[in-house]
Design a protein around this motif. Structure first.
Motif, PDB file in Angstrom:
ATOM      1  N   GLN A 164       0.794  -1.118  -0.060  1.00  0.00           N
ATOM      2  CA  GLN A 164       0.113  -0.046   0.097  1.00  0.00           C
ATOM      3  C   GLN A 164       0.917   1.338  -0.138  1.00  0.00           C
ATOM      4  OE1 GLN A 164      -2.753  -0.596   3.358  1.00  0.00           O
ATOM      5  NE2 GLN A 164      -4.012  -2.102   2.174  1.00  0.00           N
ATOM      6  N   THR A 165       1.996   1.316   0.733  1.00  0.00           N
ATOM      7  CA  THR A 165       3.049   2.416   0.721  1.00  0.00           C
ATOM      8  C   THR A 165       3.520   2.500  -0.719  1.00  0.00           C
ATOM      9  OG1 THR A 165       3.499   2.085   2.978  1.00  0.00           O
ATOM     10  CG2 THR A 165       4.824   3.134   1.682  1.00  0.00           C
ATOM     11  N   ILE A 166       3.982   1.211  -1.496  1.00  0.00           N
ATOM     12  CA  ILE A 166       4.469   1.458  -2.737  1.00  0.00           C
ATOM     13  C   ILE A 166       3.345   2.104  -3.627  1.00  0.00           C
ATOM     14  CG2 ILE A 166       5.565   0.297  -4.697  1.00  0.00           C
ATOM     15  CD1 ILE A 166       6.684  -1.577  -2.753  1.00  0.00           C
ATOM     16  N   TRP A 167       2.212   1.482  -3.518  1.00  0.00           N
ATOM     17  CA  TRP A 167       1.332   1.809  -4.363  1.00  0.00           C
ATOM     18  C   TRP A 167       0.949   3.429  -4.473  1.00  0.00           C
ATOM     19  CZ3 TRP A 167      -1.294   0.405  -8.405  1.00  0.00           C
ATOM     20  CH2 TRP A 167      -2.576   0.746  -8.827  1.00  0.00           C
ATOM     21  N   LYS A 168       0.865   3.939  -3.127  1.00  0.00           N
ATOM     22  CA  LYS A 168       0.725   5.294  -2.858  1.00  0.00           C
ATOM     23  C   LYS A 168       1.710   6.080  -3.473  1.00  0.00           C
ATOM     24  CE  LYS A 168       0.003   8.485   1.048  1.00  0.00           C
ATOM     25  NZ  LYS A 168      -0.115   8.652   2.631  1.00  0.00           N
ATOM     26  N   THR A 176      -6.779   0.823 -20.213  1.00  0.00           N
ATOM     27  CA  THR A 176      -6.223  -0.334 -19.762  1.00  0.00           C
ATOM     28  C   THR A 176      -5.150  -0.161 -18.787  1.00  0.00           C
ATOM     29  OG1 THR A 176      -4.492  -0.272 -21.711  1.00  0.00           O
ATOM     30  CG2 THR A 176      -6.419  -1.492 -22.136  1.00  0.00           C
ATOM     31  N   ILE A 177      -4.861   1.244 -18.593  1.00  0.00           N
ATOM     32  CA  ILE A 177      -3.981   1.492 -17.639  1.00  0.00           C
ATOM     33  C   ILE A 177      -4.528   2.530 -16.522  1.00  0.00           C
ATOM     34  CG2 ILE A 177      -1.903   1.163 -19.255  1.00  0.00           C
ATOM     35  CD1 ILE A 177      -1.653   4.339 -19.298  1.00  0.00           C
ATOM     36  N   ALA A 178      -5.785   2.786 -16.680  1.00  0.00           N
ATOM     37  CA  ALA A 178      -6.420   3.582 -15.519  1.00  0.00           C
ATOM     38  C   ALA A 178      -5.954   3.302 -14.137  1.00  0.00           C
ATOM     39  CB  ALA A 178      -7.899   3.695 -15.865  1.00  0.00           C
ATOM     40  N   ASP A 179      -5.986   1.994 -13.916  1.00  0.00           N
ATOM     41  CA  ASP A 179      -5.645   1.394 -12.432  1.00  0.00           C
ATOM     42  C   ASP A 179      -4.513   0.743 -12.414  1.00  0.00           C
ATOM     43  OD1 ASP A 179      -8.247   2.241 -11.485  1.00  0.00           O
ATOM     44  OD2 ASP A 179      -9.145   0.815 -13.052  1.00  0.00           O
ATOM     45  N   VAL A 180      -3.436   1.319 -13.257  1.00  0.00           N
ATOM     46  CA  VAL A 180      -2.271   0.687 -12.989  1.00  0.00           C
ATOM     47  C   VAL A 180      -1.117   1.761 -12.770  1.00  0.00           C
ATOM     48  CG1 VAL A 180      -0.221  -0.392 -14.652  1.00  0.00           C
ATOM     49  CG2 VAL A 180      -2.770  -1.173 -14.796  1.00  0.00           C
ATOM     50  N   ARG A 181      -0.263   1.607 -12.155  1.00  0.00           N
ATOM     51  CA  ARG A 181       0.955   2.768 -11.758  1.00  0.00           C
ATOM     52  C   ARG A 181       2.273   2.152 -12.111  1.00  0.00           C
ATOM     53  NH1 ARG A 181      -1.251   5.603  -6.184  1.00  0.00           N
ATOM     54  NH2 ARG A 181      -3.175   5.809  -6.994  1.00  0.00           N
ATOM     55  N   GLN A 182       3.296   3.238 -12.023  1.00  0.00           N
ATOM     56  CA  GLN A 182       4.454   2.858 -12.510  1.00  0.00           C
ATOM     57  C   GLN A 182       5.572   3.481 -11.427  1.00  0.00           C
ATOM     58  OE1 GLN A 182       4.668   3.922 -17.024  1.00  0.00           O
ATOM     59  NE2 GLN A 182       6.976   4.197 -16.486  1.00  0.00           N
ATOM     60  N   ASN A 183       6.677   2.983 -11.437  1.00  0.00           N
ATOM     61  CA  ASN A 183       7.821   3.469 -10.726  1.00  0.00           C
ATOM     62  C   ASN A 183       9.243   2.838 -11.172  1.00  0.00           C
ATOM     63  OD1 ASN A 183       8.466   1.037  -9.360  1.00  0.00           O
ATOM     64  ND2 ASN A 183       7.240   1.455  -7.580  1.00  0.00           N
ATOM     65  N   ASN A 185       9.301  -0.282 -13.779  1.00  0.00           N
ATOM     66  CA  ASN A 185       8.141  -1.212 -13.508  1.00  0.00           C
ATOM     67  C   ASN A 185       6.798  -0.529 -13.681  1.00  0.00           C
ATOM     68  OD1 ASN A 185      10.136  -3.304 -12.466  1.00  0.00           O
ATOM     69  ND2 ASN A 185      10.402  -1.878 -10.750  1.00  0.00           N
ATOM     70  N   LEU A 186       5.794  -1.440 -14.357  1.00  0.00           N
ATOM     71  CA  LEU A 186       4.428  -1.272 -14.142  1.00  0.00           C
ATOM     72  C   LEU A 186       4.029  -1.892 -12.909  1.00  0.00           C
ATOM     73  CD1 LEU A 186       3.183  -2.177 -17.817  1.00  0.00           C
ATOM     74  CD2 LEU A 186       3.363  -0.205 -16.624  1.00  0.00           C
ATOM     75  N   GLU A 230      -8.910  -4.504  -0.750  1.00  0.00           N
ATOM     76  CA  GLU A 230      -8.109  -3.621  -0.331  1.00  0.00           C
ATOM     77  C   GLU A 230      -6.772  -4.407  -1.036  1.00  0.00           C
ATOM     78  OE1 GLU A 230      -7.524  -2.909   4.327  1.00  0.00           O
ATOM     79  OE2 GLU A 230      -7.924  -4.743   4.018  1.00  0.00           O
ATOM     80  N   ILE A 231      -5.571  -3.779  -1.284  1.00  0.00           N
ATOM     81  CA  ILE A 231      -4.484  -4.073  -1.747  1.00  0.00           C
ATOM     82  C   ILE A 231      -3.630  -4.730  -0.896  1.00  0.00           C
ATOM     83  CG2 ILE A 231      -2.241  -3.263  -2.799  1.00  0.00           C
ATOM     84  CD1 ILE A 231      -3.651  -0.704  -3.818  1.00  0.00           C
ATOM     85  N   VAL A 232      -3.496  -6.148  -1.192  1.00  0.00           N
ATOM     86  CA  VAL A 232      -2.765  -6.871  -0.209  1.00  0.00           C
ATOM     87  C   VAL A 232      -1.270  -7.271  -0.709  1.00  0.00           C
ATOM     88  CG1 VAL A 232      -4.946  -7.949   0.642  1.00  0.00           C
ATOM     89  CG2 VAL A 232      -3.702  -9.089  -1.329  1.00  0.00           C
ATOM     90  N   ASN A 233      -1.041  -7.040  -2.169  1.00  0.00           N
ATOM     91  CA  ASN A 233       0.225  -7.155  -2.947  1.00  0.00           C
ATOM     92  C   ASN A 233       0.275  -6.442  -3.887  1.00  0.00           C
ATOM     93  OD1 ASN A 233       2.665  -8.403  -3.654  1.00  0.00           O
ATOM     94  ND2 ASN A 233       2.009 -10.497  -3.053  1.00  0.00           N
ATOM     95  N   LEU A 234       1.442  -6.490  -4.796  1.00  0.00           N
ATOM     96  CA  LEU A 234       1.759  -5.769  -5.970  1.00  0.00           C
ATOM     97  C   LEU A 234       2.259  -6.833  -6.793  1.00  0.00           C
ATOM     98  CD1 LEU A 234       2.857  -2.418  -4.632  1.00  0.00           C
ATOM     99  CD2 LEU A 234       0.676  -2.797  -5.260  1.00  0.00           C
ATOM    100  N   GLN A 235       2.087  -6.613  -8.132  1.00  0.00           N
ATOM    101  CA  GLN A 235       2.721  -7.093  -9.351  1.00  0.00           C
ATOM    102  C   GLN A 235       3.536  -6.078  -9.915  1.00  0.00           C
ATOM    103  OE1 GLN A 235       1.188  -9.066 -12.777  1.00  0.00           O
ATOM    104  NE2 GLN A 235       2.329 -10.941 -12.435  1.00  0.00           N
ATOM    105  N   SER A 236       4.755  -6.390 -10.033  1.00  0.00           N
ATOM    106  CA  SER A 236       5.486  -5.426 -10.734  1.00  0.00           C
ATOM    107  C   SER A 236       6.056  -6.210 -12.270  1.00  0.00           C
ATOM    108  CB  SER A 236       6.836  -4.955 -10.207  1.00  0.00           C
ATOM    109  OG  SER A 236       7.810  -5.949 -10.156  1.00  0.00           O
ATOM    110  N   ILE A 237       5.973  -5.403 -13.303  1.00  0.00           N
ATOM    111  CA  ILE A 237       6.533  -5.837 -14.837  1.00  0.00           C
ATOM    112  C   ILE A 237       7.453  -4.940 -15.313  1.00  0.00           C
ATOM    113  CG2 ILE A 237       5.513  -6.743 -17.045  1.00  0.00           C
ATOM    114  CD1 ILE A 237       2.851  -6.876 -15.848  1.00  0.00           C
TER     115      ILE A 237
END
Length: 271
Positions: A125-129, A151-158, A165-166, A175-182
């Motif tokens: 949740q911290t990374i997403w924020k 298609t990227i409306a609910d996707v973020r990047q860092n 990474n997407l 709730e966000i419980v994990n993240l997948q990075s691509i």
């Protein structure tokens, strides 16, 4: 002594053949109950096609009475095994003791798993924020032919350790419980130790679900389907999670909403 006898017999049986593997598991479970999993799993790991996830799922499906311990003796003897002494079944007291120890280990492992998942949840949740909205020009999106902004409306990047990474949110109970990075090369990672089973992501508008929804494995497949059809798409992240996600969503979706299952046609045929 019963464990030693079974372990000795198993040294004469190979776990590579799926039928033999299944029959041995059923026989051990019939004889030892849940206490037999560790012994069967230890033997299973000798197979070149071993999968911890498949072993757990298969063991869960086995029912006492399907096969008996004589199956193990027969298979082992056919391969040259000769017991050192007559087999002695476990006493009722021994069965109860093993069951208590097994349950204590299971509870401890479950508690540790839950604690780790809570830590990862907070990190996710911290990374997403702190991540920014995704860029449609990301190399992975370009390589996959994904060009629709929806298609990227609910996707973020860092950026992290040199990777671009997407960031795809893994949701559970909203709730966000994990993240997948691509990353830019298409390498995919979840946060280690975090929850994935039962988690999903969503592309599209929730109000459009009433007209039908698609459940797909990965983000690129889901995004391609959404881009081509404009239908809402649920991302299950992998084939092994498809059934879990579908079962969890069947109740809120109800019986009147059309659902399309879109699994990958990989060579492994997992989907």
């Amino acid at each position: 002594s019963d464990l030693d006898s079974i372990r000795s017999a198993l040294t004469y049986i190979e776990p590579h053949d799926r039928d033999d593997w299944w029959h041995v598991g059923a026989a051990i479970k019939d004889e030892l109950g849940e206490n037999g999993f560790d012994l069967w799993d230890e033997w299973s790991q000798r197979g070149d096609n071993y999968s911890a996830r498949d072993a757990k799922a298969t063991w869960k499906s086995l029912k006492p009475g399907m096969w008996h311990i004589e199956t193990v003796w027969k298979m082992a003897r056919q391969n040259g095994w000769k017991p050192d002494k007559p087999y002695t079944p476990p006493t009722a007291e021994e069965v109860a003791r093993r069951k208590a120890e097994s349950e204590a280990r299971r509870q401890a492992a479950e508690n540790e798993k839950r604690q780790n998942q809570q830590k990862v949840k907070r990190t996710a949740q911290t990374i997403w924020k702190n991540s920014r909205p995704a860029d449609i020009n990301h190399p992975y999106l370009q390589a996959k032919g994904i060009s629709a902004l929806a298609t990227i409306a609910d996707v973020r990047q860092n950026e992290y350790q040199g990777d671009n990474n997407l960031i795809i949110p893994v949701l559970y109970e909203r709730e966000i419980v994990n993240l997948q990075s691509i990353n830019q090369d298409g390498d995919k990672r979840f946060l280690s130790g975090g929850q994935v089973e039962g988690g999903y992501a969503f592309l599209g508008k929730s109000e459009d679900v009433i007209n039908g929804v698609v459940i797909a494995e990965g983000y690129a497949t889901a995004a391609s389907i959404h881009q081509a059809t404009n239908r809402p798409v649920i991302i299950a992240f992998n084939a092994g999670n498809m059934v879990t996600v579908a079962e969890r969503l069947s109740k809120p979706l109800g019986g009147k909403i059309p659902v399309v299952i879109a699994v990958d046609n990989d060579a492994s045929q997992t989907g």
